[in-house]
Write an enzyme that holds these catalytic residues in place. Structure first.
Site, PDB file in Angstrom:
ATOM      1  N   GLU A   1       0.859  -1.193   0.000  1.00  0.00           N
ATOM      2  CA  GLU A   1       0.000   0.000   0.000  1.00  0.00           C
ATOM      3  C   GLU A   1       0.891   1.238   0.000  1.00  0.00           C
ATOM      4  O   GLU A   1       1.698   1.427   0.901  1.00  0.00           O
ATOM      5  CB  GLU A   1      -0.916  -0.004   1.236  1.00  0.00           C
TER       6      GLU A   1
ATOM      7  N   ASP B   1      -7.405   1.465  -8.239  1.00  0.00           N
ATOM      8  CA  ASP B   1      -7.817   2.781  -8.745  1.00  0.00           C
ATOM      9  C   ASP B   1      -8.067   2.664 -10.256  1.00  0.00           C
ATOM     10  O   ASP B   1      -7.204   2.168 -10.981  1.00  0.00           O
ATOM     11  CB  ASP B   1      -6.719   3.815  -8.473  1.00  0.00           C
TER      12      ASP B   1
ATOM     13  N   THR C   1     -13.567  -6.785   0.954  1.00  0.00           N
ATOM     14  CA  THR C   1     -12.634  -5.670   1.120  1.00  0.00           C
ATOM     15  C   THR C   1     -13.475  -4.476   1.602  1.00  0.00           C
ATOM     16  O   THR C   1     -14.704  -4.507   1.529  1.00  0.00           O
ATOM     17  CB  THR C   1     -11.944  -5.299  -0.212  1.00  0.00           C
TER      18      THR C   1
ATOM     19  N   ASP D   1     -15.649  -2.868  -8.935  1.00  0.00           N
ATOM     20  CA  ASP D   1     -17.018  -2.499  -9.334  1.00  0.00           C
ATOM     21  C   ASP D   1     -16.970  -1.648 -10.602  1.00  0.00           C
ATOM     22  O   ASP D   1     -18.017  -1.273 -11.119  1.00  0.00           O
ATOM     23  CB  ASP D   1     -17.702  -1.689  -8.231  1.00  0.00           C
TER      24      ASP D   1
ATOM     25  N   TYR E   1     -13.774  -1.507   0.211  1.00  0.00           N
ATOM     26  CA  TYR E   1     -14.487  -0.919  -0.937  1.00  0.00           C
ATOM     27  C   TYR E   1     -15.631  -1.828  -1.378  1.00  0.00           C
ATOM     28  O   TYR E   1     -16.692  -1.356  -1.753  1.00  0.00           O
ATOM     29  CB  TYR E   1     -13.516  -0.669  -2.104  1.00  0.00           C
ATOM     30  N   GLU E   2     -15.396  -3.121  -1.323  1.00  0.00           N
ATOM     31  CA  GLU E   2     -16.451  -4.054  -1.729  1.00  0.00           C
ATOM     32  C   GLU E   2     -17.674  -3.926  -0.815  1.00  0.00           C
ATOM     33  O   GLU E   2     -18.809  -3.878  -1.287  1.00  0.00           O
ATOM     34  CB  GLU E   2     -15.898  -5.486  -1.693  1.00  0.00           C
TER      35      GLU E   2
ATOM     36  N   ASP F   1       5.153   1.964  -3.409  1.00  0.00           N
ATOM     37  CA  ASP F   1       4.548   1.648  -4.704  1.00  0.00           C
ATOM     38  C   ASP F   1       4.875   0.217  -5.139  1.00  0.00           C
ATOM     39  O   ASP F   1       6.019  -0.224  -4.976  1.00  0.00           O
ATOM     40  CB  ASP F   1       5.093   2.642  -5.744  1.00  0.00           C
TER      41      ASP F   1
HETATM   42  C1  LIG Z   1      -9.551   2.040  -4.282  1.00  0.00           C
HETATM   43  S1  LIG Z   1      -8.459   1.579  -3.018  1.00  0.00           S
HETATM   44  C2  LIG Z   1      -8.954  -0.093  -2.651  1.00  0.00           C
HETATM   45  C3  LIG Z   1      -8.442  -0.562  -1.332  1.00  0.00           C
HETATM   46  C4  LIG Z   1      -8.741  -2.029  -0.979  1.00  0.00           C
HETATM   47  N1  LIG Z   1      -8.005  -2.922  -1.853  1.00  0.00           N
HETATM   48  C5  LIG Z   1     -10.217  -2.316  -1.039  1.00  0.00           C
HETATM   49  O1  LIG Z   1     -10.636  -3.068  -1.921  1.00  0.00           O
HETATM   50  O2  LIG Z   1     -10.964  -1.836  -0.200  1.00  0.00           O
HETATM   51  C6  LIG Z   1      -6.964   1.330  -3.934  1.00  0.00           C
HETATM   52  C7  LIG Z   1      -5.733   1.350  -3.049  1.00  0.00           C
HETATM   53  O3  LIG Z   1      -4.605   0.992  -3.834  1.00  0.00           O
HETATM   54  C8  LIG Z   1      -3.514   1.822  -3.492  1.00  0.00           C
HETATM   55  N2  LIG Z   1      -2.630   1.860  -4.675  1.00  0.00           N
HETATM   56  C9  LIG Z   1      -2.948   2.323  -5.898  1.00  0.00           C
HETATM   57  N3  LIG Z   1      -1.897   2.236  -6.732  1.00  0.00           N
HETATM   58  C10 LIG Z   1      -0.879   1.687  -6.013  1.00  0.00           C
HETATM   59  C11 LIG Z   1       0.457   1.363  -6.307  1.00  0.00           C
HETATM   60  N4  LIG Z   1       0.978   1.593  -7.521  1.00  0.00           N
HETATM   61  N5  LIG Z   1       1.228   0.839  -5.343  1.00  0.00           N
HETATM   62  C12 LIG Z   1       0.709   0.606  -4.101  1.00  0.00           C
HETATM   63  N6  LIG Z   1      -0.560   0.914  -3.753  1.00  0.00           N
HETATM   64  C13 LIG Z   1      -1.355   1.442  -4.693  1.00  0.00           C
HETATM   65  C14 LIG Z   1      -4.159   3.163  -3.185  1.00  0.00           C
HETATM   66  O4  LIG Z   1      -3.333   3.980  -2.387  1.00  0.00           O
HETATM   67  C15 LIG Z   1      -5.443   2.736  -2.477  1.00  0.00           C
HETATM   68  O5  LIG Z   1      -5.274   2.637  -1.081  1.00  0.00           O
END
Ligand SMILES: C[S@@+](CC[C@H](N)C(=O)[O-])C[C@H]1O[C@@H](n2cnc3c(N)ncnc32)[C@H](O)[C@@H]1O
Length: 205
Positions: A64, A113, A185, A149, A187-188, A91
């Site tokens: 994360e 994302d 999750t 989604d 978000y789910e 990252d």
């Molecule tokens: C929309 S959230 C979903 C979180 C969780 N997986 C859920 O389903 O509830 C996407 C997460 O991915 C992380 N993220 C996006 N791109 C990333 C990357 N390149 N490396 C690490 N984390 C990343 C974002 O910071 C964010 O916390």
């Protein structure tokens, strides 16, 4: 949704080097032996925390990049005394060079994302350059499970998969959550509660 910066959460990362790793030490027993699964973009960690609690026989790496969010995840691991998860608060791209081929048993990508603008397609975690890395990192027969989604990201991911070496095991537009095999999750939970359809893709190397 952007998470507000929390100093306590960022500080927590530095206070727990036994959980939060700056780089992968392949000689460390955690990373050297056993079944290892990774989640890219773990968010606040509902999925990885509850999956790890359900499967104490496995090991998990949560990746994360937002440090405050990674701090919330770490807090959950400490509160629930979860010992089979490590956190890489950076990252995903910074992990690839540190890892050998055929390394993970499974990869999870949950509600990545969507980056809806075409000019940002390269940032989507299922852009073909990422899929190539995931394929390399998975053991033979290892699997990748994707949930989202977002219609655009789902369609885009299927197109990128068609150009990859992965075997498509299943793709469901309206995946019904099955507690016997899966974990929600954050978000789910949120999207299901407002009636969004959840898409799910399963791939195998
Ligand atoms: C929309 S959230 C979903 C979180 C969780 N997986 C859920 O389903 O509830 C996407 C997460 O991915 C992380 N993220 C996006 N791109 C990333 C990357 N390149 N490396 C690490 N984390 C990343 C974002 O910071 C964010 O916390």
């Amino acid at each position: 949704m952007r998470t507000k910066y929390k100093q306590w959460a960022v500080d927590l990362l530095g206070e727990h080097p036994e959980i939060v790793i700056e780089k992968i030490d392949l000689k460390d027993e955690f990373f050297a032996k056993g079944n290892l699964f990774v989640e890219f973009g773990s968010g606040k960690g509902d999925f990885i925390v509850n999956t790890a609690l359900r499967h104490p026989e496995n090991k998990y790496l949560a990746v994360e990049k937002v440090r405050t969010v990674a701090g919330f995840l770490t807090r959950k691991l400490l509160d629930q005394k979860v010992e089979n998860v490590r956190v890489f608060a950076n990252d995903v791209a910074l992990l690839f060079d540190q890892l050998p081929d055929n390394y993970f048993d499974g990869i999870f990508i949950n509600f990545a994302d969507p980056w809806p603008k075409k000019k940002h397609a390269k940032r989507r975690l299922t852009f073909h350059t990422f899929l190539e890395q995931y394929y390399r990192l998975l053991k033979n027969d290892g699997y990748l499970i994707f949930k989202s989604d977002n219609d655009g990201l789902y369609e885009f991911t299927l197109e990128e998969i068609a150009l990859s070496k992965f075997k498509l095991i299943s793709s469901e537009e309206d995946y019904k959550f099955d507690e016997s095999i899966d974990v929600l999750t954050e978000y789910e939970s949120k999207f299901r509660s407002i009636g969004h359809k959840i898409h799910r893709i399963v791939l195998q190397k």
